[in-house]
Structure formats: structure tokens, C-alpha cells
Design an enzyme around this catalytic site. Structure first.
Site, PDB file in Angstrom:
ATOM      1  N   ASP A  67      22.131 -29.182  24.517  1.00  0.00           N
ATOM      2  CA  ASP A  67      22.801 -29.576  23.277  1.00  0.00           C
ATOM      3  C   ASP A  67      22.392 -30.976  22.841  1.00  0.00           C
ATOM      4  O   ASP A  67      21.751 -31.713  23.582  1.00  0.00           O
ATOM      5  CB  ASP A  67      24.328 -29.479  23.436  1.00  0.00           C
ATOM      6  CG  ASP A  67      24.835 -30.068  24.763  1.00  0.00           C
ATOM      7  OD1 ASP A  67      24.068 -30.787  25.424  1.00  0.00           O
ATOM      8  OD2 ASP A  67      25.999 -29.817  25.115  1.00  0.00           O
ATOM      9  N   ASP A 143      38.119 -28.520  28.206  1.00  0.00           N
ATOM     10  CA  ASP A 143      38.654 -27.354  27.500  1.00  0.00           C
ATOM     11  C   ASP A 143      37.860 -26.083  27.817  1.00  0.00           C
ATOM     12  O   ASP A 143      37.989 -25.078  27.124  1.00  0.00           O
ATOM     13  CB  ASP A 143      38.677 -27.613  25.982  1.00  0.00           C
ATOM     14  CG  ASP A 143      37.290 -27.899  25.404  1.00  0.00           C
ATOM     15  OD1 ASP A 143      36.294 -27.835  26.158  1.00  0.00           O
ATOM     16  OD2 ASP A 143      37.202 -28.188  24.184  1.00  0.00           O
ATOM     17  N   GLU A 150      32.495 -24.787  22.042  1.00  0.00           N
ATOM     18  CA  GLU A 150      33.926 -25.047  22.142  1.00  0.00           C
ATOM     19  C   GLU A 150      34.707 -23.725  22.173  1.00  0.00           C
ATOM     20  O   GLU A 150      34.151 -22.664  21.879  1.00  0.00           O
ATOM     21  CB  GLU A 150      34.379 -25.888  20.943  1.00  0.00           C
ATOM     22  CG  GLU A 150      33.752 -27.287  20.880  1.00  0.00           C
ATOM     23  CD  GLU A 150      34.355 -28.271  21.886  1.00  0.00           C
ATOM     24  OE1 GLU A 150      34.817 -27.849  22.975  1.00  0.00           O
ATOM     25  OE2 GLU A 150      34.350 -29.487  21.586  1.00  0.00           O
TER      26      GLU A 150
END
Ligand code: GLP
Length: 267
Positions: A67, A143, A150
Site C-alpha cells: 500500500d 481494526d 479497512e
């Protein structure tokens, strides 16, 4: 899935470095998937140490990062390109031209969405042209994010633009002057892209990773925890320290399995 629970972060780094050195030594043109964040830092330090000791060469390696932020100028110290150069690529004999970053060149400020989208498609083509990723290093976000996928990322997603959650921006603010400096948008390999790698190696250390690791390894397969997608992969190894293993229901089973692993059993 294999879960390897080791005493501490140093043992995790050495174990994963062994796996990488093994791949690099066993293929003519090895392809590594590299991760950023603090989790793989020990692995990179160990690989650099072994390289300096003449134990491994990365000369023929092609590398693909997971990323990158959108909007940071070229050379910004917190860009993932700069990160990987500072901690690994710039310290070993890998050819800089063989270190690939998603959205490279197109993800800087002021560049069009179409150019970024084209760069994402080109990144997928570059991975395919290299023959696919042999070993993909992964960290995990608080998370449950994988790369910058995400929660609610499609489990079939490919390299594309994502918007960071506020929690991830807060988590990563420690590397910047403040949260306002953390970009909101990123380019990331998709979950589907990551799952195409031949071997996934997920690293986590420390108590803060205990909850996301338990969700990824033992929780339901769900886009609410993108890292749970590793359950779909036939060859995934999760390498963690005791602190990160604290919430695993089957920790004793993983320990016994690893302690009794036959020499003939491959990952
Ligand atoms: C970052 C990266 C991920 C990384 C994760 C955890 O935002 N994009 O690739 O795995 O968050 O980071 P750390 O290893 O510093 O906890």
C-alpha cells in the site's frame, strides 16, 4: 492455517526472516510482497543483518509493496516507498527498479483519479508479469485491516483507492507531526490481490494486537475484519508473540502442533 506462537518479537523476526531467506534461496527470480508499519521492522533488521554477513542476496528479488498514501510528495519520509527504502530496500542489494509501490507516480498531490485508477490496473499487471508473489508479508491493523483494506472492504477486492478510518489515521499519526498530516486516501492491494500470493505470512507482536489476531484467526470470516480473509488461503502462517496470542481460544493446540511439527511438513 498455521499459527506459530513464539516467546517474543525477536523470535518472531528470526522465524519470519528464515522463511524469507528460504524463498529467496529457492527460486531464480523470487517475488516478495512487502509490508510497512512497525510489525515487520524486526524482520527487515534481521534480513539486513544477514545480508551484511554475506548470508543472503536480494539481487534477483522483485518486491511489491502492499500500500501507499495518496498525496504525499515523492520522497516524503512517511511515504511507504521512503519507509521501505529506509528500513530494507536501501540497505540490501535489491535493484531499486525492482521495488514496486502501488499507485507510484500517480498517487502524488494534484494527480487525477483516472491516473491513479490506471496505476492500480498497471500494478496488478506488474504482479502478474512477475509471476505472482511467492511470499506476502502482512501486518494487521487494530481494526483488523490488512494492507489498507479497512473494515467492509470487499473480500474479492483488487488494487484500488481506499479511505482510511479515523482509528487508522489516529494510529498512524505517531509517524507524522499530527493527525491532520495523515492522508485520508491511500492505494492498497485488494484482499483478492493479497490472496493470490502463494504464501501469506502475517506477523503481530504485543498486547495491542491480541484482539485483532483473535478475530482474524478464530473469528467469523467477515469483511468487518478484513484480516479474517486469511482463513480462505490454503497456505497462511500467522507468526505472533505470546502477548499477541493472549486472546486465542486454541492457543494450546497451536503450541502443541508447532512443537510436534514433523521435519517433512511444509508450511
Ligand atoms: C498500517 C499499514 C499496514 C500495517 C498496519 C499495522 O496502517 N498500512 O500494512 O500492517 O497498519 O501497523 P503496525 O505494524 O505499525 O501496527
Amino acid at each position: 492455517m498455521e499459527v506459530v506462537i513464539l516467546a517474543d518479537a525477536d523470535a518472531v523476526a528470526a522465524y519470519v526472516a528464515d522463511a524469507i531467506v528460504n524463498v529467496v534461496g529457492s527460486r531464480p527470480m523470487p517475488v516478495l510482497g512487502l509490508a510497512t508499519g512497525s510489525s515487520p521492522l524486526g524482520v527487515y533488521a534481521e534480513l539486513v543483518r544477514r545480508h551484511r554477513a554475506g548470508m543472503v542476496s536480494f539481487h534477483d528479488v522483485r518486491a511489491f509493496l502492499l500500500d501507499e498514501y495518496i498525496g504525499l510528495p515523492t520522497g516524503h519520509p512517511e511515504s511507504y516507498r521512503a519507509f521501505i527504502d529506509a528500513h530494507f530496500a536501501g540497505l540490501v542489494d535489491i535493484d531499486a527498479a525492482n521495488v514496486h509501490v502501488p499507485g507510484a507516480g500517480a498517487a502524488e498531490e494534484g494527480v487525477s483519479g483516472a491516473a491513479i485508477a490506471d496505476a492500480c490496473v498497471a500494478y496488478e499487471a506488474d504482479i502478474r508479469a512477475a509471476g505472482g508473489v511467492d511470499l506476502q508479508l502482512l501486518g494487521i491493523g487494530a481494526d483488523g485491516h490488512l494492507g489498507f483494506n479497512e473494515p467492509t472492504s470487499s473480500l474479492a477486492s483488487r488494487t484500488r483507492v481506499k479511505t482510511l478510518t479515523e482509528q487508522t489515521r489516529r494510529d498512524n499519526a505517531r509517524f507524522f507531526a499530527g493527525i491532520d498530516e495523515v492522508p485520508r486516501h491511500v492505494v492498497t492491494q485488494g484482499i483478492g490481490t493479497i490472496l493470490d500470493a502463494r504464501h501469506l505470512v502475517l506477523i503481530a507482536t504485543g498486547a495491542a494486537k491480541a484482539a485483532p489476531i483473535a478475530r482474524a484467526v478464530e473469528g467469523p470470516l467477515t469483511s468487518m475484519c478484513p484480516a479474517s480473509a486469511i482463513q480462505l488461503h490454503p497456505t497462511a502462517t500467522v507468526v505472533i508473540d505470546e502477548a499477541a496470542a493472549a486472546h486465542l481460544t486454541l492457543a494450546d493446540y497451536y503450541r502443541t502442533t508447532f512443537a510436534n511439527k514433523p521435519a517433512w511438513q511444509t508450511p
